[in-house]
Design a protein around this motif. Structure first.
Motif, short mmCIF file in Angstrom:
data_model
loop_
_atom_site.label_atom_id
_atom_site.label_comp_id
_atom_site.label_asym_id
_atom_site.label_seq_id
_atom_site.Cartn_x
_atom_site.Cartn_y
_atom_site.Cartn_z
N HIS A 70 0.82 -1.21 0.00
CA HIS A 70 0.00 0.00 0.00
C HIS A 70 0.86 1.26 0.00
N GLU A 71 1.94 1.23 -0.82
CA GLU A 71 2.82 2.38 -1.00
C GLU A 71 3.59 2.78 0.25
N ILE A 72 3.63 1.91 1.26
CA ILE A 72 4.53 2.14 2.38
C ILE A 72 5.95 1.84 1.89
N PRO A 73 6.89 2.75 2.07
CA PRO A 73 8.21 2.60 1.42
C PRO A 73 9.11 1.55 2.09
N TYR A 74 8.66 0.30 2.07
CA TYR A 74 9.50 -0.79 2.56
C TYR A 74 10.56 -1.15 1.52
N VAL A 75 11.71 -1.58 2.00
CA VAL A 75 12.83 -1.93 1.13
C VAL A 75 13.37 -3.29 1.56
N TRP A 76 13.63 -4.14 0.58
CA TRP A 76 14.23 -5.46 0.84
C TRP A 76 15.73 -5.40 0.57
N SER A 77 16.50 -6.12 1.41
CA SER A 77 17.93 -6.27 1.18
C SER A 77 18.42 -7.44 2.03
N LEU A 78 19.67 -7.79 1.87
CA LEU A 78 20.29 -8.74 2.78
C LEU A 78 20.62 -8.02 4.09
N PRO A 79 20.81 -8.76 5.19
CA PRO A 79 21.06 -8.12 6.49
C PRO A 79 22.23 -7.14 6.45
N HIS A 80 22.04 -6.01 7.15
CA HIS A 80 23.05 -4.95 7.24
C HIS A 80 23.46 -4.45 5.85
N PHE A 81 22.52 -4.54 4.91
CA PHE A 81 22.75 -4.08 3.53
C PHE A 81 23.95 -4.78 2.90
#
Length: 251
Positions: free
Chosen positions: A74-85
């Motif tokens: 719902h357009e909440i700016p969640y971001v996926w990545s591996l741990p600690h970027f």
């Protein structure tokens, strides 16, 4: 889907001293790059996408190794990545997501890595360690007072760490399966080799028979030609030739 790269072959222990051969796969930069939803990322398309004229990839504004999940939440700016970027790269080090945070580790080693161990014959996953991090991206926005007074930053919210390990019984079953499969492979290879040898022998024998038949045909044609030539000579000339031959013999 994320593409995992093959790293090495391993042997895992099973029951009764047996082992099962497996291959280990890791999530590398190539897999992260191929999973990006990025197209029409040039600046000229950004305003056009905001106006609804063209579509633009949701990961265009993300660093390599990060993926935008806002469309699914719902357009909440969640971001996926591996741990600690982990494995996140930026063209400018000052723009890296870790540069705007304090107390975050610089990840190294397998602790932050996602990997799977697969039995190659059946494709069954024997071990898996899937690690991922969900963050929220705070950015400047003209319609929000809070977002105009703070530096843009991506803040980690939580880790997700899933592991799976096959039991010893399952490993033993896969070991038995591999042994049976290897026996079938050996039988198949033996049949292929035997078939190849038989084919070569058949070709060699066929060549010998063809050569013998060719020589016999040539000899028969030669005799036929000689017979036809002798039949074409008139009887008188043939008698004169015989007389001349006798006279030469007498002399």
């Amino acid at each position: 889907p994320l593409k995992y790269s093959a790293m090495e072959s391993l042997e895992l222990k099973a029951k009764e001293g047996d082992s099962v051969s497996v291959r280990r796969f890791e999530l590398q930069h190539e897999g992260l790059r191929e999973a990006r939803f990025a197209f029409n990322c040039e600046d000229v398309y950004k305003k056009m996408a905001e106006a609804g004229v063209v579509n633009r990839g949701s990961d265009c504004d993300m660093h390599l190794g990060m993926m935008d999940l806002s469309a699914a939440f719902h357009e909440i700016p969640y971001v996926w990545s591996l741990p600690h970027f982990y494995k996140v790269t930026a063209s400018d080090a000052s723009q890296h997501p870790r540069s705007g945070l304090e107390g975050i580790l610089t990840p190294t080693g397998p602790w932050f890595q996602s990997q799977v161990v697969v039995e190659p014959e059946s494709g069954r996953i024997v071990q898996s360690m899937i690690k991922e991090q969900i963050s929220i991206r705070l950015y400047h926005h003209s319609q929000n007072y809070f977002f105009t007074k703070h530096k843009p930053v991506t803040i980690p919210l939580f880790w997700k760490f899933e592991t799976k390990n096959a039991t010893v019984s399952e490993r033993q079953m896969l070991s038995d399966f591999q042994s049976t499969f290897q026996g079938l492979n050996a039988g198949f290879i033996a049949c292929v080799v035997l078939g190849g040898v038989s084919l070569v022998a058949a070709l060699f024998i066929g060549m010998l028979l063809y050569r013998a038949n060719s020589l016999q045909s040539v000899e028969e044609k030669r005799k036929k030609i000689q017979a036809e030539l002798q039949g074409a000579v008139p009887p008188d000339e043939q008698r004169d030739e015989d007389v001349d031959g006798e006279e030469q013999g007498f002399l």
